[in-house]
Design an enzyme around this catalytic site. Structure first.
Site, PDB file in Angstrom:
ATOM      1  N   TYR A   9      -1.275  -0.818  10.478  1.00 19.40           N
ATOM      2  CA  TYR A   9      -1.447  -1.059   9.043  1.00 19.40           C
ATOM      3  C   TYR A   9      -0.260  -0.489   8.266  1.00 19.40           C
ATOM      4  CZ  TYR A   9      -3.546  -1.042   4.383  1.00 19.40           C
ATOM      5  OH  TYR A   9      -3.790  -1.236   3.037  1.00 19.40           O
TER       6      TYR A   9
ATOM      7  N   SER B 291       0.866  -1.182   0.000  1.00 14.65           N
ATOM      8  CA  SER B 291       0.000   0.000   0.000  1.00 14.65           C
ATOM      9  C   SER B 291       0.895   1.221   0.000  1.00 14.65           C
ATOM     10  CB  SER B 291      -0.891   0.013   1.243  1.00 14.65           C
ATOM     11  OG  SER B 291      -1.547   1.263   1.385  1.00 14.65           O
TER      12      SER B 291
END
Length: 261
Positions: free
Chosen positions: A166, A149
């Site tokens: 994350y 990401s």
């Protein structure tokens, strides 16, 4: 010498796609299947998998599914064994299963940290290791595509998402990709990562509601967010022989956000 069409062709190839029942995983599965690969999807919920398989079959793609919770180490070996039974071997592994959790760093629950880390990076290590040993290393061929990401390429600003686990896990995916590529190139295995920007999904629904689609679009030089096609070309490059001389690379698919922020 092969044509461009032949280089991107996946006829006769096999792929295991985790987190493949919806969103980015299903989009990648579509791309591989549309080029001829035989697909096995995996995610936690059988009902979601059944819908995804029906969707792929409606597009003429040969697909089946195996329910598995990859946050648990004991789920890895049975998944690989069953995928091997169905496919015969695994040419392509797409590590897409992931989770997020939002909370201020100073109050971030350790159980949330462990949940995100176990699924987003530990399971990728365990599954890649198992697939490589069962199929890719013995055959001297493999394509591993990790889904990182752009959150793994930078931190969060003071008014953005509070997702320290994350971001950390996706940063780990970036260097895991580079390190594994260095070790496994001698086995004919390429290891690359996609770093998506903002795509609408169940995981990002809260951000979309909190920040607003128009604001997210304005952050991107292309003035748009990702759609149901935008990962297909990049995934296919990494999974096919068109990318046979590319390994250890991280490709941001984000409308240019990471280039200017």
């Amino acid at each position: 010498m092969r044509t461009t069409q032949q280089l991107f062709d996946l006829a006769g190839k096999t792929a295991l796609v985790t987190g493949g029942s919806r969103g980015l995983g299903l989009q990648i599965a579509e791309a591989l299947g549309e080029q001829g690969a035989k697909i096995v999807l995996s995610s936690r919920k059988q009902s979601d998998l059944d819908e995804a398989v029906a969707h792929l079959k409606s597009r003429g793609i040969e697909a089946s599914a195996i329910a598995a919770d990859l946050s648990k180490q004991e789920a890895v070996a049975p998944l690989v064994e069953e995928a091997m039974r169905r496919l015969g071997h695994i040419d392509i592994l797409v590590n897409n299963a992931g989770a997020t959790w939002g909370a201020p760093a100073e109050d971030y629950p350790v159980e949330a940290w462990d949940k995100v880390m176990n699924l987003n990076i530990r399971s990728i290590f365990l599954l890649s290791q198992a697939v490589a040993k069962a199929s890719m290393i013995p055959r001297g061929y493999g394509r591993i595509v990790n889904v990182a990401s752009i959150a793994g390429l930078s931190g969060n600003g003071p008014e953005s998402m509070q997702t320290i686990a994350y971001n950390t896990s996706k940063g780990a995916v970036v260097n895991f990709t580079r390190t594994l590529a260095g070790e496994w190139g001698r086995h004919g295995i390429t290891v690359n990562a996609l770093a998506p920007g903002f795509f609408p999904s169940k995981m990002t629904r809260g951000t979309l509601e909190a920040v607003g689609e128009e604001k997210l679009k304005r952050r991107a030089p292309l003035q748009r967010i990702g759609d149901d096609e935008d990962l297909k070309g990049a995934a296919l490059l990494f999974a096919s022989d068109a990318g046979k001389h590319i390994t250890g690379q991280i490709l941001a698919v984000d409308g240019g956000v990471s280039a200017v922020h």
